[in-house]
Design an enzyme around this catalytic site. Structure first.
Site, PDB file in Angstrom:
ATOM      1  N   ASN A 142      22.800  28.105  39.278  1.00 52.95           N
ATOM      2  CA  ASN A 142      23.354  29.074  38.338  1.00 52.95           C
ATOM      3  C   ASN A 142      23.198  28.436  36.957  1.00 52.95           C
ATOM      4  O   ASN A 142      24.025  27.624  36.543  1.00 52.95           O
ATOM      5  CB  ASN A 142      24.830  29.374  38.625  1.00 52.95           C
ATOM      6  N   HIS A 196      18.915  32.863  30.470  1.00 57.27           N
ATOM      7  CA  HIS A 196      18.304  33.845  29.574  1.00 57.27           C
ATOM      8  C   HIS A 196      17.475  33.209  28.457  1.00 57.27           C
ATOM      9  O   HIS A 196      16.925  33.921  27.622  1.00 57.27           O
ATOM     10  CB  HIS A 196      19.406  34.726  28.966  1.00 57.27           C
ATOM     11  N   ALA A 249      24.192  30.450  30.779  1.00 57.15           N
ATOM     12  CA  ALA A 249      23.487  31.066  29.635  1.00 57.15           C
ATOM     13  C   ALA A 249      22.030  30.617  29.538  1.00 57.15           C
ATOM     14  O   ALA A 249      21.190  31.346  28.987  1.00 57.15           O
ATOM     15  CB  ALA A 249      24.233  30.752  28.343  1.00 57.15           C
ATOM     16  N   HIS A 262      24.275  34.233  40.310  1.00 56.41           N
ATOM     17  CA  HIS A 262      25.153  34.580  39.186  1.00 56.41           C
ATOM     18  C   HIS A 262      26.432  35.158  39.741  1.00 56.41           C
ATOM     19  O   HIS A 262      26.405  36.011  40.636  1.00 56.41           O
ATOM     20  CB  HIS A 262      24.488  35.593  38.254  1.00 56.41           C
ATOM     21  N   PRO A 293      26.054  25.561  31.576  1.00 52.12           N
ATOM     22  CA  PRO A 293      27.140  25.411  30.618  1.00 52.12           C
ATOM     23  C   PRO A 293      28.319  26.346  30.821  1.00 52.12           C
ATOM     24  O   PRO A 293      28.155  27.520  31.153  1.00 52.12           O
ATOM     25  CB  PRO A 293      26.465  25.699  29.263  1.00 52.12           C
ATOM     26  N   ASN A 294      29.477  25.769  30.615  1.00 49.04           N
ATOM     27  CA  ASN A 294      30.788  26.443  30.633  1.00 49.04           C
ATOM     28  C   ASN A 294      31.308  26.728  32.036  1.00 49.04           C
ATOM     29  O   ASN A 294      32.460  27.126  32.190  1.00 49.04           O
ATOM     30  CB  ASN A 294      30.775  27.734  29.791  1.00 49.04           C
ATOM     31  N   SER A 340      28.607  37.045  38.107  1.00 48.33           N
ATOM     32  CA  SER A 340      28.713  38.438  37.676  1.00 48.33           C
ATOM     33  C   SER A 340      27.374  39.143  37.917  1.00 48.33           C
ATOM     34  O   SER A 340      26.338  38.484  38.090  1.00 48.33           O
ATOM     35  CB  SER A 340      29.064  38.488  36.179  1.00 48.33           C
ATOM     36  N   TYR A 372      34.929  36.311  35.742  1.00 46.33           N
ATOM     37  CA  TYR A 372      34.386  35.286  36.638  1.00 46.33           C
ATOM     38  C   TYR A 372      35.286  34.944  37.825  1.00 46.33           C
ATOM     39  O   TYR A 372      34.920  34.117  38.649  1.00 46.33           O
ATOM     40  CB  TYR A 372      34.061  34.021  35.823  1.00 46.33           C
ATOM     41  N   ARG A 423      39.440  30.228  32.828  1.00 41.91           N
ATOM     42  CA  ARG A 423      39.330  31.150  31.693  1.00 41.91           C
ATOM     43  C   ARG A 423      38.588  32.414  32.164  1.00 41.91           C
ATOM     44  O   ARG A 423      37.808  32.354  33.106  1.00 41.91           O
ATOM     45  CB  ARG A 423      38.488  30.538  30.548  1.00 41.91           C
ATOM     46  N   GLU A 474      18.631  31.551  43.000  1.00 42.02           N
ATOM     47  CA  GLU A 474      19.363  31.723  41.734  1.00 42.02           C
ATOM     48  C   GLU A 474      20.632  32.516  42.014  1.00 42.02           C
ATOM     49  O   GLU A 474      20.587  33.542  42.704  1.00 42.02           O
ATOM     50  CB  GLU A 474      18.451  32.491  40.763  1.00 42.02           C
ATOM     51  N   ARG A 511      25.820  44.043  32.607  1.00 43.52           N
ATOM     52  CA  ARG A 511      26.427  43.486  31.400  1.00 43.52           C
ATOM     53  C   ARG A 511      25.524  43.728  30.173  1.00 43.52           C
ATOM     54  O   ARG A 511      24.653  44.601  30.210  1.00 43.52           O
ATOM     55  CB  ARG A 511      26.725  42.006  31.636  1.00 43.52           C
TER      56      ARG A 511
HETATM   57  O1  CA2 Z   1      27.458  35.483  35.975  1.00 40.35           O
HETATM   58  C1  CA2 Z   1      27.080  34.316  35.899  1.00 40.35           C
HETATM   59  O2  CA2 Z   1      27.207  33.480  36.783  1.00 40.35           O
HETATM   60  C2  CA2 Z   1      26.465  33.822  34.572  1.00 40.35           C
HETATM   61  O3  CA2 Z   1      25.406  32.909  34.884  1.00 40.35           O
HETATM   62  C3  CA2 Z   1      27.585  33.110  33.847  1.00 40.35           C
HETATM   63  C4  CA2 Z   1      27.203  32.668  32.437  1.00 40.35           C
HETATM   64  C5  CA2 Z   1      26.575  33.792  31.646  1.00 40.35           C
HETATM   65  O4  CA2 Z   1      26.108  33.319  30.401  1.00 40.35           O
HETATM   66  C6  CA2 Z   1      25.426  34.444  32.403  1.00 40.35           C
HETATM   67  O5  CA2 Z   1      24.935  35.525  31.635  1.00 40.35           O
HETATM   68  C7  CA2 Z   1      25.887  34.953  33.753  1.00 40.35           C
HETATM   69  C8  CA2 Z   1      28.437  32.170  31.688  1.00 40.35           C
HETATM   70  C9  CA2 Z   1      29.153  31.052  32.364  1.00 40.35           C
HETATM   71  C10 CA2 Z   1      30.447  30.865  31.666  1.00 40.35           C
HETATM   72  O6  CA2 Z   1      31.381  30.457  32.625  1.00 40.35           O
HETATM   73  C11 CA2 Z   1      32.687  30.577  32.329  1.00 40.35           C
HETATM   74  C12 CA2 Z   1      33.534  30.533  33.407  1.00 40.35           C
HETATM   75  C13 CA2 Z   1      34.869  30.694  33.189  1.00 40.35           C
HETATM   76  C14 CA2 Z   1      35.365  30.854  31.918  1.00 40.35           C
HETATM   77  C15 CA2 Z   1      34.509  30.880  30.839  1.00 40.35           C
HETATM   78  C16 CA2 Z   1      33.145  30.732  31.045  1.00 40.35           C
END
Ligand code: CA2
Length: 147
Positions: free
Chosen positions: A75, A81, A78, A101, A11-12, A103, A24, A19, A99, A108
């Site tokens: 990836n 977790h 969210a 990520h 998701p996202n 970040s 990211y 964003r 896997e 974090r």
């Molecule tokens: O660091 C990563 O790749 C994460 O999987 C990204 C997730 C986060 O919940 C994980 O803890 C770590 C969030 C993805 C959200 O992606 C966005 C990308 C651009 C703008 C907003 C959100």
């Protein structure tokens, strides 16, 4: 044998590059796909990158991968977790799983430090931005060559 690597995103991640660039980066998922394609194609493999905001869709793609993919790069965003469903689906897949990520989740908030998916992953890459996807592809190529 299938020569396709599924690259599944949670998701996202459709907003990647649009964003929160401070966390990211400015590259998009399509940029990640191009980098992976370059690595995979030099070894005669294809990549199929997908993104969904829905947990069940990701589970369904992992089931599909059982027949159609040689490896999975994931990836789960969210769902990393929270999702025992994605972990259980990955346990049904026989090939390499990496896997990724963008970040460094360990740098974090504490709630990002634990990953359910890591219990099945053959490797975990975090904190390398979209380069992490290319590194994961390299690792998958090498694991498939050994198999
Ligand atoms: O660091 C990563 O790749 C994460 O999987 C990204 C997730 C986060 O919940 C994980 O803890 C770590 C969030 C993805 C959200 O992606 C966005 C990308 C651009 C703008 C907003 C959100």
């Amino acid at each position: 044998m299938t020569r396709t690597i599924y690259i599944l995103n949670g998701p996202n991640l459709n907003l990647l590059g649009k964003r929160q660039p401070e966390i990211y980066g400015t590259d998009t998922l399509e940029d990640a796909a191009s980098r992976c394609r370059e690595v995979a194609e030099s070894s005669g493999l294809n990549v199929d990158l997908r993104q969904s905001n829905h947990e069940g869709q990701i589970v369904d793609w992992i089931h599909e991968a059982r027949q159609k993919a040689a490896a999975i790069i994931i990836n789960p965003a969210a769902y990393t977790h929270t999702s025992i469903a994605i972990l259980d689906a990955l346990f049904t897949f026989d090939g390499p799983v990496v896997e990724v990520h963008l970040s460094n989740i360990h740098k974090r908030e504490a709630f990002r430090h634990h990953s359910y998916v890591s219990a099945r992953a053959d490797a975990v890459i975090a904190g390398c931005g979209i380069e992490g996807y290319a590194l994961a592809t390299r690792r998958v190529v090498s694991l498939l060559a050994k198999a």
